[in-house]
Design a protein around this motif. Structure first.
Motif, mmCIF file in Angstrom:
data_model
loop_
_atom_site.group_PDB
_atom_site.id
_atom_site.type_symbol
_atom_site.label_atom_id
_atom_site.label_comp_id
_atom_site.label_asym_id
_atom_site.label_seq_id
_atom_site.Cartn_x
_atom_site.Cartn_y
_atom_site.Cartn_z
ATOM 1 N N LYS A 54 0.869 -1.179 0.000
ATOM 2 C CA LYS A 54 0.000 0.000 0.000
ATOM 3 C C LYS A 54 0.909 1.233 0.000
ATOM 4 O O LYS A 54 1.785 1.359 0.844
ATOM 5 N N LEU A 55 0.714 2.084 -0.972
ATOM 6 C CA LEU A 55 1.500 3.299 -1.103
ATOM 7 C C LEU A 55 0.669 4.483 -0.598
ATOM 8 O O LEU A 55 -0.501 4.331 -0.263
ATOM 9 N N GLY A 56 1.263 5.633 -0.562
ATOM 10 C CA GLY A 56 0.497 6.829 -0.222
ATOM 11 C C GLY A 56 -0.448 7.200 -1.346
ATOM 12 O O GLY A 56 -0.463 6.589 -2.412
ATOM 13 N N ASP A 57 -1.256 8.206 -1.126
ATOM 14 C CA ASP A 57 -2.202 8.712 -2.133
ATOM 15 C C ASP A 57 -3.178 7.655 -2.635
ATOM 16 O O ASP A 57 -3.574 7.663 -3.799
ATOM 17 N N LYS A 58 -3.527 6.692 -1.770
ATOM 18 C CA LYS A 58 -4.513 5.655 -2.088
ATOM 19 C C LYS A 58 -4.118 4.783 -3.276
ATOM 20 O O LYS A 58 -4.953 4.313 -4.032
#
Length: 142
Positions: free
Chosen positions: A112-116
């Motif tokens: 899971k990365l940032g910014d959805k």
């Protein structure tokens, strides 16, 4: 189209159930027309065998496209695909019969990365043979 997948509902390690994509010679002829790739190994059995192939083979980009379709169908939004890459590791042999071939694609949420955004690791097989390796997609979730 399926419901849109939400970022807060996805977990690292979550498996995305496999989907089978049937490939027949007609699909390859249609793809050749759309892509402009009329290489005879994708539609002419005699020529494919003459150059040492076991039979007609699917276009690599066609195989890749089925994996992309798998991801966008899961997300529920074709525009959600942010980054996508694969390595071609084997051929999809497409016999001239009623069954053709099957490309089976499955996935796992790898990160899971940032910014959805999430990274999906993909597996694509034809029979017992892995046809794509290092297949990964980054998708933007809601």
């Amino acid at each position: 189209m399926t419901a849109t997948v939400r970022y807060d509902e996805v977990e690292v390690g979550q498996e995305i159930p496999a989907v089978d994509y049937r490939v027949r010679r007609l699909n390859l002829v249609m793809y050749a027309g759309a892509s402009g790739d009329f290489n005879q190994i994708h539609w002419n059995e005699r020529f494919a065998r003459m150059v040492g192939l076991p039979d007609v083979i699917a276009h690599g980009m066609y195989t890749m496209a089925q994996s992309g379709r798998f991801v966008t169908d899961w997300v529920g939004d074709p525009g959600a695909l942010v980054d996508f890459g694969v390595r071609f590791s084997s051929m999809v042999v497409v016999p001239d019969d009623d069954h053709g071939a099957t490309i089976t694609v499955s996935g796992v949420v790898e990160e899971k990365l940032g910014d959805k955004r999430v990274v999906i690791s993909l597996t694509a097989r034809s029979g017992d043979v892995r046809v794509l390796s290092k297949a990964r997609a980054v998708v933007q979730l809601s």
